[in-house]
Design an enzyme around this catalytic site. Structure first.
Site, PDB file in Angstrom:
ATOM      1  N   LYS A 178       0.868  -1.182   0.000  1.00  0.00           N
ATOM      2  CA  LYS A 178       0.000   0.000   0.000  1.00  0.00           C
ATOM      3  C   LYS A 178       0.901   1.226   0.000  1.00  0.00           C
ATOM      4  CE  LYS A 178      -3.823   2.064   2.673  1.00  0.00           C
ATOM      5  NZ  LYS A 178      -4.696   1.910   3.852  1.00  0.00           N
TER       6      LYS A 178
ATOM      7  N   SER B 222      -9.652   2.099   2.943  1.00  0.00           N
ATOM      8  CA  SER B 222      -8.749   2.833   2.079  1.00  0.00           C
ATOM      9  C   SER B 222      -7.760   1.943   1.331  1.00  0.00           C
ATOM     10  CB  SER B 222      -7.975   3.857   2.903  1.00  0.00           C
ATOM     11  OG  SER B 222      -7.173   3.203   3.871  1.00  0.00           O
TER      12      SER B 222
ATOM     13  N   SER C 245      -9.867  -0.316   7.150  1.00  0.00           N
ATOM     14  CA  SER C 245      -9.323  -0.271   5.791  1.00  0.00           C
ATOM     15  C   SER C 245      -8.675  -1.539   5.272  1.00  0.00           C
ATOM     16  CB  SER C 245      -8.327   0.872   5.674  1.00  0.00           C
ATOM     17  OG  SER C 245      -9.038   2.065   5.527  1.00  0.00           O
TER      18      SER C 245
END
Ligand code: GLN
Length: 484
Positions: free
Chosen positions: A75, A150, A174
């Site tokens: 990420k 997210s 997330s």
């Protein structure tokens, strides 16, 4: 090869049936082919191949590291020396960190090869990935829908087989929510298990790193490599030795008490999600588990509490982006104050600005007691509610989200619609508990549904074991979106 789990891939690599370079090239080809999903923000073939060659040498030398040559992607909230690190924000567009986040370094030490960096909501603020400054990620199961957020790029990458496993972060859901929306397995460990060093900070008392992959077994392999104390660099990292989470897989679920919080099964839960969850719970019963009703009476309060505390911490953390030390700086400006203002006005997106304003407001003199302090008190009560519930059960189960993934643009300019969808993941985050989501069925439009499991502190192994047993008895996690 693209269907192999991390467990299988690691074995084949070690046995030299395939080479790390071969595997990396195969995945890089797939990433390029499916670029329109928007899952990746950065790749660099030269860097990846160089890492793959280094892994090849380690295999040849008999190195015992567990994940030698296994390709993963991070990420873009983790800083990396070899790739740009943007946190999905224009503020950090093109930014290069001089060092690797601890989690990135630990996975490299375990032998992983980095395929690139994954799209996410700006500074991990969001539930749909539409807050990324660069592109909204599409859900591989239906490209007119959001992948969740997210860690949306992370979930989409695993679902589309652009990587066998990835990292994500979970501040208020997330990892769990996008895993649920994309038919992926993901776990957020107990707060403090994984070092936050080099994880671009959103809300420091909540942020935790975790893996996402196809199976619980793969998550166990990655999580074992990611966790461990980091006393010199993260003062909230726990002084607990790294654990081998895969060693305890395959335990029987006979007599496991699964607590079902009444508040997780109320009106707001979509009927298709409810049906998938109910069927999954029946499967758990077949495996020997017992279902017991429990209560988390302050579930609804988790939303206002989180949306006071997280913005408060964010407003403080994001004050470092002032155009002086790193990142974007406005090209045209007057004096220093004007430079700050223009830099931040240009660099941050709407949601980030909204949270900075809310955060500054709830921390301001006169409002601190009314909002921030109250929120902290209720946070403690939410944590206490979990301890009550864990008096009656071993793990808690429920939906990860109230609906399947919604359409891109569906929530438009209504941030509250996104906030409300976090209701089932926020309580566990506020309490600092470990939580995971694993594929458990399909709902409206053939979209995936995830089952959330929450455990008491330090019971990651128990959660992973439960999910692993479920996955041995079912094949939801093996199903793939058409065209990938
Ligand atoms: N959706 C939540 C938020 O917008 C959680 C995000 C996260 O866990 N990073 O803050």
């Amino acid at each position: 090869m693209m269907d192999w789990t991390v467990a299988r891939l690691a074995g084949e690599l070690r046995a030299r049936k395939v080479s790390p370079v071969e595997v990396a090239k195969d995945y890089l080809g797939r990433i390029a082919k499916h670029e329109s999903l928007g899952a990746f923000l950065a790749t660099d073939e030269a860097v990846t191949i160089e890492q793959a060659k280094a892994a090849e040498k380690r295999i040849a030398s008999g190195d015992a590291a567990p994940l030698l040559g296994v390709p993963i992607a991070h990420k873009d909230i983790f800083v990396t020396a070899d790739f740009p690190s943007t946190a999905g924000s224009k503020m950090l567009s093109g930014y290069r960190s001089p060092f690797d986040a601890t989690v990135v370094a630990k996975l490299a030490e375990a032998g992983c090869v980095t395929l690139g960096k994954l799209n996410c909501d700006e500074f991990a603020m969001g539930s749909s990935n539409e807050n990324s400054a660069f592109a909204a990620v599409k859900n591989p199961w239906d490209t007119s829908r959001i992948p969740g957020g997210s860690s949306g790029g992370s979930a989409a990458a695993v679902a589309a087989s652009l990587a066998p496993a990835v990292t994500g972060t979970d501040t208020g859901g997330s990892i769990r929510q996008p895993a649920s929306f994309c038919n992926v397995t993901g776990i957020k460990p107990t707060y403090g298990r994984a070092s936050r060093y080099g994880m671009i900070a959103f809300a420091s008392s909540l942020d935790q790193a975790g893996p996402m992959a196809r199976t619980a077994e793969d998550c166990a392999l990655l999580l074992s490599a990611m966790c461990g104390p980091d006393p010199d660099r993260d003062s909230t990292s726990l002084d607990m030795p790294a654990e081998d989470f895969s060693r305890s897989l395959n335990g029987s679920l006979e007599g496991l008490r699964i607590g079902l919080p009444r508040e997780f099964f109320g009106e707001g839960l979509a009927p298709d999600v409810r049906a998938a969850i109910d069927a999954a719970l029946k499967e758990y019963e077949k495996l020997g588990a017992k279902l017991v009703e429990v209560s988390l009476p302050r579930t609804e309060l988790a939303i206002p509490v989180y949306y006071v505390i997280a913005p408060a911490e964010a407003s403080s953390n994001l004050s470092r982006f002032d155009g002086v030390k790193f990142g974007h700086r406005a090209a045209q400006h007057g004096d220093l104050l004007d430079m700050y203002k223009k830099t931040r006005a240009e660099g941050f997106g709407d949601e980030v600005k909204r949270r900075i304003m809310i955060g500054a407001y709830v921390l301001s003199h006169g409002y601190y007691d009314a909002y921030y302090l109250q929120a902290q008190k209720i946070r403690r009560m939410i944590a206490d509610d979990f301890q009550q519930a864990f008096g009656q059960c071993d793990v808690i189960a429920g939906p990860a989200a109230p609906s399947v993934a919604w359409k891109l643009g569906e929530h438009g300019n209504d941030p509250l619609a996104d906030y409300l969808a976090d209701i089932f993941t926020l309580p566990g985050s506020l309490a600092g508990l470990p939580g995971m989501s694993h594929p458990c069925g399909f709902g409206e439009g053939g979209m995936p549904v995830g089952l959330q499991l929450l455990g008491n502190y330090f019971t990651e192994a128990k959660l992973l074991n439960a999910a692993h047993r479920f996955q041995q008895a079912t094949d939801f996690h093996l199903r793939k979106p058409e065209g990938f």
